[in-house]
Design a protein around this motif. Sequence first.
Motif, PDB file in Angstrom:
ATOM      1  N   TYR A   1       1.148  -4.923  -6.052  1.00 53.31           N
ATOM      2  CA  TYR A   1       0.326  -3.872  -5.399  1.00 53.31           C
ATOM      3  C   TYR A   1      -0.947  -3.819  -6.273  1.00 53.31           C
ATOM      4  O   TYR A   1      -1.272  -4.690  -7.088  1.00 53.31           O
ATOM      5  CB  TYR A   1       1.040  -2.625  -5.798  1.00 53.31           C
ATOM      6  CG  TYR A   1       1.603  -2.233  -7.094  1.00 53.31           C
ATOM      7  CD1 TYR A   1       1.235  -2.213  -8.177  1.00 53.31           C
ATOM      8  CD2 TYR A   1       3.069  -2.457  -7.150  1.00 53.31           C
ATOM      9  CE1 TYR A   1       1.789  -2.160  -9.423  1.00 53.31           C
ATOM     10  CE2 TYR A   1       3.960  -2.460  -8.244  1.00 53.31           C
ATOM     11  CZ  TYR A   1       2.950  -2.149  -9.429  1.00 53.31           C
ATOM     12  OH  TYR A   1       3.639  -2.191 -10.764  1.00 53.31           O
TER      13      TYR A   1
ATOM     14  N   GLU B   1       0.730  -1.127   0.068  1.00 51.64           N
ATOM     15  CA  GLU B   1      -0.083   0.054  -0.054  1.00 51.64           C
ATOM     16  C   GLU B   1       0.793   1.473   0.034  1.00 51.64           C
ATOM     17  O   GLU B   1       2.133   1.087   0.425  1.00 51.64           O
ATOM     18  CB  GLU B   1      -0.953   0.029   1.332  1.00 51.64           C
ATOM     19  CG  GLU B   1      -2.015  -1.132   1.262  1.00 51.64           C
ATOM     20  CD  GLU B   1      -2.783  -0.935   2.462  1.00 51.64           C
ATOM     21  OE1 GLU B   1      -2.741  -0.095   3.080  1.00 51.64           O
ATOM     22  OE2 GLU B   1      -3.632  -2.047   2.560  1.00 51.64           O
TER      23      GLU B   1
ATOM     24  N   ASP C   1       2.633   5.031  -1.570  1.00 51.26           N
ATOM     25  CA  ASP C   1       3.721   5.319  -2.543  1.00 51.26           C
ATOM     26  C   ASP C   1       4.864   4.272  -2.486  1.00 51.26           C
ATOM     27  O   ASP C   1       5.510   3.873  -1.524  1.00 51.26           O
ATOM     28  CB  ASP C   1       3.993   6.872  -2.442  1.00 51.26           C
ATOM     29  CG  ASP C   1       2.956   7.608  -2.692  1.00 51.26           C
ATOM     30  OD1 ASP C   1       1.913   7.468  -3.276  1.00 51.26           O
ATOM     31  OD2 ASP C   1       2.919   8.814  -1.925  1.00 51.26           O
TER      32      ASP C   1
ATOM     33  N   ARG D   1       8.354   0.377  -0.306  1.00 53.49           N
ATOM     34  CA  ARG D   1       7.694   1.587   0.301  1.00 53.49           C
ATOM     35  C   ARG D   1       8.371   2.970   0.349  1.00 53.49           C
ATOM     36  O   ARG D   1       9.314   2.712   0.906  1.00 53.49           O
ATOM     37  CB  ARG D   1       6.972   0.970   1.459  1.00 53.49           C
ATOM     38  CG  ARG D   1       5.857   0.195   1.174  1.00 53.49           C
ATOM     39  CD  ARG D   1       5.319  -0.178   2.817  1.00 53.49           C
ATOM     40  NE  ARG D   1       4.506  -1.493   2.801  1.00 53.49           N
ATOM     41  CZ  ARG D   1       5.126  -2.784   3.046  1.00 53.49           C
ATOM     42  NH1 ARG D   1       6.702  -2.668   3.374  1.00 53.49           N
ATOM     43  NH2 ARG D   1       4.447  -3.776   2.986  1.00 53.49           N
TER      44      ARG D   1
ATOM     45  N   GLN E   1       0.403   3.438  -7.816  1.00 54.92           N
ATOM     46  CA  GLN E   1       1.107   3.847  -6.426  1.00 54.92           C
ATOM     47  C   GLN E   1       2.516   3.845  -6.753  1.00 54.92           C
ATOM     48  O   GLN E   1       3.211   4.583  -5.805  1.00 54.92           O
ATOM     49  CB  GLN E   1       1.086   2.471  -5.468  1.00 54.92           C
ATOM     50  CG  GLN E   1      -0.351   2.191  -5.363  1.00 54.92           C
ATOM     51  CD  GLN E   1      -0.555   0.920  -4.586  1.00 54.92           C
ATOM     52  OE1 GLN E   1      -1.205   0.078  -5.185  1.00 54.92           O
ATOM     53  NE2 GLN E   1      -0.019   0.759  -3.354  1.00 54.92           N
TER      54      GLN E   1
END
Length: 132
Positions: free
Chosen positions: A98, A66, A68, A126, A103
């Motif tokens: 993802y 989850e 960016d 992440r 993202q």
Amino acid sequence: MSIPSFKPDEIAWAVTFDVAGEPASKANSRQLAKIKGRTKFIKSAKALAYVKAFQWQCPRLPDLLEGDLLVAMRVHYASRRPDMDESVILDAMEGFIYKNDRQVRERHTYWALDKDHPRTEIWVARLDDLDR
């Protein structure tokens, strides 16, 4: 200006994996088709075959990443002919790594030549987990 060399060992990656095969360029692999009376551009048979092979080899995370993300990849081509295009790879990771390739806020793509073993090495992190 010099470009810093890529040092994947210096980042805490959420997932890393390799995928055998040479990706098809999404931009150059479109074909015109009529679907329900409407003309559309769709992925070519080569691009669709690559996505299927990619997803067969790609890990499926039990909990999709989850937030960016940073994606780095080194694409090893069998020849110098294909255009470097990572977009089909980013699309193929949807639902496996993802939820959506939107993202991906930072990406680094590196070209390499390996006539005997074309493949893509992929690293995903992440952005919130990175010390910058």
